[in-house]
Design an enzyme around this catalytic site. Structure first.
Site, PDB file in Angstrom:
ATOM      1  N   GLY A   1       0.821  -1.203   0.000  1.00  0.00           N
ATOM      2  CA  GLY A   1       0.000   0.000   0.000  1.00  0.00           C
ATOM      3  C   GLY A   1       0.860   1.260   0.000  1.00  0.00           C
ATOM      4  CB  CYS A   2       0.147   4.672  -1.177  1.00  0.00           C
ATOM      5  SG  CYS A   2      -1.563   4.821  -0.625  1.00  0.00           S
ATOM      6  CE1 TYR A   3      -1.589   8.346   4.395  1.00  0.00           C
ATOM      7  CE2 TYR A   3      -3.480   6.934   3.986  1.00  0.00           C
ATOM      8  CZ  TYR A   3      -2.952   8.198   4.207  1.00  0.00           C
ATOM      9  OH  TYR A   3      -3.776   9.286   4.248  1.00  0.00           O
TER      10      TYR A   3
END
Ligand SMILES: NC(=O)c1ccc[n+]([C@@H]2O[C@H](COP(=O)([O-])OP(=O)(O)OC[C@H]3O[C@@H](n4cnc5c(N)ncnc54)[C@H](OP(=O)(O)O)[C@@H]3O)[C@@H](O)[C@H]2O)c1
Length: 340
Positions: A150-152
């Protein structure tokens, strides 16, 4: 391998469009199909005029897409939908890179708890390789099913994994305070993503260990040190199109100098990780539209927390750039191809 064919499921979303742009500059990968539920039958360049001459392919429906045969499929679909449409390709022995969360969590019970649905193919979770190249490069090279992080999570795991690997017992009260641009929520219609809601606003959401990315963050930090880790994570929506900035507080016995030394040593030869000099902190603008992850360390001393600032572009190092980096590793291409 000299050259490969690839397909993109969910090509009309933000990550799909980024992938198309990246792949158009890849000398050894040819885009064979793109799919969409809403726009099937239209040309990609009709839906996105910016892609005229870059991708004029007609979008396939998901039903037609799964009949295709290619060397590699990227899934840019929402979680829960993604696993179902990846499965036919997995069954055909086609290598799959999934940008959704469907194959990131190893424990099917944890997946069900965080994503509020039973995993349709729990037997595939063990097989999936977590696609953080800086930490799983050799497994990624062999992967048939790759779970792109995921990005976060990427912006939090990249600085923290080296610290948990080496000094877990000296890390306490770790807090990741992250801010994301609005493209992080995808292109589908949501009230919080409307211009008037997001512009000139700045809001926290899903705080108090409520955000789903905690499932993979805790998982990977726990793997790094061999014991259960749970951090505090506070996501925020920032009024920018793209980019993530995570400010990470560590209330441990480590000094800023020690943290910086460990992070620097972990990433000395990494093409996409740039570690700053002491006290020099990166901003989103430094990494936007690139596959770089920039890390700076400050604070510490006199009992104060060490503060790490990590920035990435959510659509590149946080999604499509990292996915292409993984594809390059999986197929034996130079890792930086089409990314620098
Ligand atoms: N945005 C980010 O920064 C980011 C970062 C890391 C990971 N991710 C993950 O990557 C995935 C894609 O993200 P995104 O931001 O590109 O999403 P998005 O902009 O919302 O695009 C989603 C894509 O999936 C298609 N789709 C949606 N529901 C579908 C269904 N039921 N059946 C078939 N196709 C369907 C959409 O097609 P049509 O609209 O054309 O029908 C669109 O092409 C998500 O799982 C997301 O969590 C996103």
């Amino acid at each position: 391998m000299s050259s490969i064919t690839v397909g993109i499921l969910g090509a009309t979303g933000y990550t799909g469009v980024e992938l198309i742009k990246l792949l158009s500059n890849h000398p050894s990968a040819t885009l064979s199909f793109v799919s969409s539920q809403t726009y099937s039958g239209k040309k990609m360049s009709e839906v996105f005029p910016e892609l005229k001459y870059v991708c004029d392919d007609v979008l396939l429906s998901p039903e037609d897409a799964i009949k295709q045969t290619v060397d590699c499929v990227f899934s840019c679909l929402p979680h829960a939908t993604s696993a179902g449409l990846c499965k036919p390709f997995i069954d055909k022995g086609i290598r799959v890179i999934d940008l959704s969360a469907d194959f990131r969590i190893k424990d099917p019970k944890a997946y069900a708890q965080w994503y509020k649905t039973e995993h349709p193919y729990p037997q595939l979770l063990e097989k999936a390789v977590f696609g953080l190249p800086e930490h799983y490069r050799s497994a990624i090279a062999q992967a048939s099913l790759l779970a792109n992080p995921g990005c976060y999570s990427s912006s939090i795991m990249l600085p923290l994994i080296p610290l948990y690997k080496e000094r877990a017992s000296q890390l306490t009260g770790v807090i990741a305070d992250s801010k994301s641009g609005v493209s992080g929520a995808g292109r589908s219609l949501k009230l919080s993503s409307l211009f008037v809601e997001a512009h000139e606003n700045f809001a926290a959401y899903s705080i108090g260990r409520a955000h789903r990315h905690l499932a993979e963050i805790d998982q990977e930090l726990s793997y790094a040190c061999g014991k259960k880790v749970e951090i505090t994570f506070s996501p925020h929506l920032a009024p920018i199109n793209r980019g993530i900035l995570s400010t990470i507080y560590i209330n441990g016995q480590l000094s800023a100098e020690e943290c910086l030394e460990i992070i620097n040593r972990a990433y000395t030869n990494e093409p996409f990780i740039r570690v700053r000099d002491p006290g020099d902190l990166p901003s989103v603008r430094d990494v936007a539209y690139t596959n770089f992850c920039d890390i700076g360390v400050a604070g510490g001393g006199s009992g104060q927390p060490v503060i790490i600032v990590c920035t990435i572009d959510n659509l590149l190092k946080g999604a499509s750039g990292q996915a292409l980096q993984n594809m390059n590793i999986m197929f034996g291409f130079k890792e930086t191809t089409a990314l620098q």
